[in-house]
Design a protein around this motif. Structure first.
Motif, PDB file in Angstrom:
ATOM      1  N   ARG A  24       0.845  -1.198   0.000  1.00  0.00           N
ATOM      2  CA  ARG A  24       0.000   0.000   0.000  1.00  0.00           C
ATOM      3  C   ARG A  24       0.876   1.241   0.000  1.00  0.00           C
ATOM      4  O   ARG A  24       2.040   1.188   0.415  1.00  0.00           O
ATOM      5  CB  ARG A  24      -0.925   0.017   1.229  1.00  0.00           C
ATOM      6  N   CYS A  25       0.332   2.341  -0.469  1.00  0.00           N
ATOM      7  CA  CYS A  25       1.055   3.611  -0.379  1.00  0.00           C
ATOM      8  C   CYS A  25       0.949   4.150   1.048  1.00  0.00           C
ATOM      9  O   CYS A  25       0.095   3.722   1.835  1.00  0.00           O
ATOM     10  CB  CYS A  25       0.499   4.615  -1.380  1.00  0.00           C
ATOM     11  N   ILE A  57      -1.978  10.158  -7.699  1.00  0.00           N
ATOM     12  CA  ILE A  57      -1.297   8.978  -7.167  1.00  0.00           C
ATOM     13  C   ILE A  57      -0.743   8.165  -8.323  1.00  0.00           C
ATOM     14  O   ILE A  57      -1.373   8.032  -9.373  1.00  0.00           O
ATOM     15  CB  ILE A  57      -2.253   8.139  -6.295  1.00  0.00           C
ATOM     16  N   TYR A  61      -1.897   1.802  -5.287  1.00  0.00           N
ATOM     17  CA  TYR A  61      -3.088   2.521  -4.848  1.00  0.00           C
ATOM     18  C   TYR A  61      -4.323   1.650  -4.674  1.00  0.00           C
ATOM     19  O   TYR A  61      -5.400   2.154  -4.402  1.00  0.00           O
ATOM     20  CB  TYR A  61      -3.413   3.681  -5.800  1.00  0.00           C
ATOM     21  N   LEU A  64      -5.795   2.040  -1.207  1.00  0.00           N
ATOM     22  CA  LEU A  64      -6.319   3.390  -1.033  1.00  0.00           C
ATOM     23  C   LEU A  64      -7.667   3.548  -1.739  1.00  0.00           C
ATOM     24  O   LEU A  64      -8.606   4.139  -1.191  1.00  0.00           O
ATOM     25  CB  LEU A  64      -5.320   4.412  -1.567  1.00  0.00           C
ATOM     26  N   PRO A  87      -5.225   8.371 -11.198  1.00  0.00           N
ATOM     27  CA  PRO A  87      -3.970   7.655 -11.420  1.00  0.00           C
ATOM     28  C   PRO A  87      -3.346   8.107 -12.740  1.00  0.00           C
ATOM     29  O   PRO A  87      -4.009   8.726 -13.576  1.00  0.00           O
ATOM     30  CB  PRO A  87      -4.404   6.184 -11.494  1.00  0.00           C
TER      31      PRO A  87
END
Length: 367
Positions: A24-25, A57, A61, A64, A87
């Motif tokens: 994950r970010c 991002i 992602y 998220l 994105p």
């Protein structure tokens, strides 16, 4: 505040939380027993009435996107405006933009269609409760081209080392932007700028083959912008390492720290309908933060437990962070440890980390 347009830019945020950012970010990392780091930025914008928010991002992602959904918890599931998750999608073979400028250049429609005339730009590594409406008023009062938000830190810590610092004169005007380690004015990665000027600066940067908007348009300031600094005095934590994540999480067990973050305006997050935590006859809990949906049959002290954790009889957790739906079996001992989501710890296992550098277990692990 419909005159504001929100931009949450994750392009330059490094995923430095080791196992917690393997899948994950950083913006999606769980924090404070029920939230994600991005919730604090989104909530600040929500309370300022920002109805159009672009999220830039580039990588990792999926988690998220699952958390944000259509943006309903932040009142962003709207027919007009709302949350725009953008994105990277570069289809123009003549596109000369680089870095975070690509996001703006390839999503100009978002800015042109929004009725807002002022950009509020933020990241997620600085957890805070900045009053964006007040920043906007300050921006107008000073007749500034750009207003940067900063906090004067009394005691510098290791997590402040990578942070940008501001030199400020008596009128609040920024006279220098740098990373000198002994300087105490920490930039919170929030700035306000009129939309037309923002887009002009993006165009200028692309024409000069620049790739980092803040550094090339604001820090270097080739256009001679009037840059002012807004002083913020509330809760602030920098989350840019496992050590800073653990330290600032555990500080929330102090009532004053917890109230500084959560009193006054609420922090919104993804809604999950779960039963209250159930404590069995063998449960012992002391100085801990425990979310709903847990089952506690063992001993918990000085720890943070997220939703749905199951702690069996005879198990002990101390000075640790246990994330969603972890299972700690009978007789297991966990001390100075961070367990990511869905970790299962077998009976009578012992995990002990260092109080300064906790032992971290990646999500879905079975030990």
């Amino acid at each position: 505040m419909s005159r504001l347009i929100g931009v949450i830019n994750l392009d330059h945020e490094l995923d430095q939380l080791k196992e917690l950012t393997y899948f994950r970010c950083g913006a999606a990392v769980p924090f404070a027993s029920r939230y994600r780091l991005i919730d604090f930025t989104l909530s600040n914008m929500m309370h300022a009435g920002v109805h159009d928010i672009a999220l830039f991002i580039r990588r990792k992602y999926r988690s998220l996107l699952d958390h944000l959904g259509e943006g309903r918890p932040w009142d962003l599931d709207r027919r007009r405006g709302g949350l725009f998750i953008l994105p990277p999608d570069w289809n123009d073979p003549t596109d000369a933009s680089l870095g975070d400028l690509q996001h703006v250049h390839n999503n100009l429609d978002f800015f042109h269609r929004s009725s807002g005339q002022t950009i509020v730009h933020a990241g997620t590594q600085h957890v805070n409760k900045v009053d964006i409406e007040d920043v906007y008023r300050y921006h107008r009062k000073k007749n500034a081209d750009v207003t940067l938000v900063y906090k004067q830190i009394e005691q510098l810590e290791s997590e402040h080392a990578p942070c940008v610092r501001l030199e400020i004169d008596e009128d609040g005007r920024v006279t220098g932007i740098h990373q000198e380690q002994d300087h105490h004015n920490i930039y919170l990665e929030i700035f306000v700028m009129d939309k037309s000027l923002y887009l002009d600066q993006v165009k200028h940067c692309i024409a000069h083959q620049d790739n980092h908007f803040f550094r090339d348009a604001i820090q270097k300031n080739p256009s001679g912008l009037r840059i002012y600094a807004y002083p913020y005095e509330g809760y602030h934590a920098v989350i840019n390492s496992i050590e800073s994540y653990y330290k600032n999480s555990m500080k929330l067990l102090d009532q004053q720290q917890y109230q500084a973050l959560f009193q006054n305006q609420p922090v919104h997050t993804k809604i999950k309908y779960e039963a209250p935590t159930r404590y069995t006859d063998t449960a012992e809990v002391d100085h801990s933060l425990i979310a709903n949906g847990c089952t506690i049959g063992g001993k918990v002290e000085n720890s943070i437990l997220f939703r749905g954790v199951r702690l069996e009889e005879g198990a002990r957790v101390s000075n640790s962070i246990i994330m969603q739906k972890c299972v700690i079996r009978k007789g297991a001992v966990v001390e100075n440890v961070i367990l990511d989501k869905d970790v299962q710890l077998s009976p009578d296992r012992t995990l002990i980390g260092d109080a300064r550098v906790p032992y971290v277990i990646a999500k879905n692990s079975v030990i």
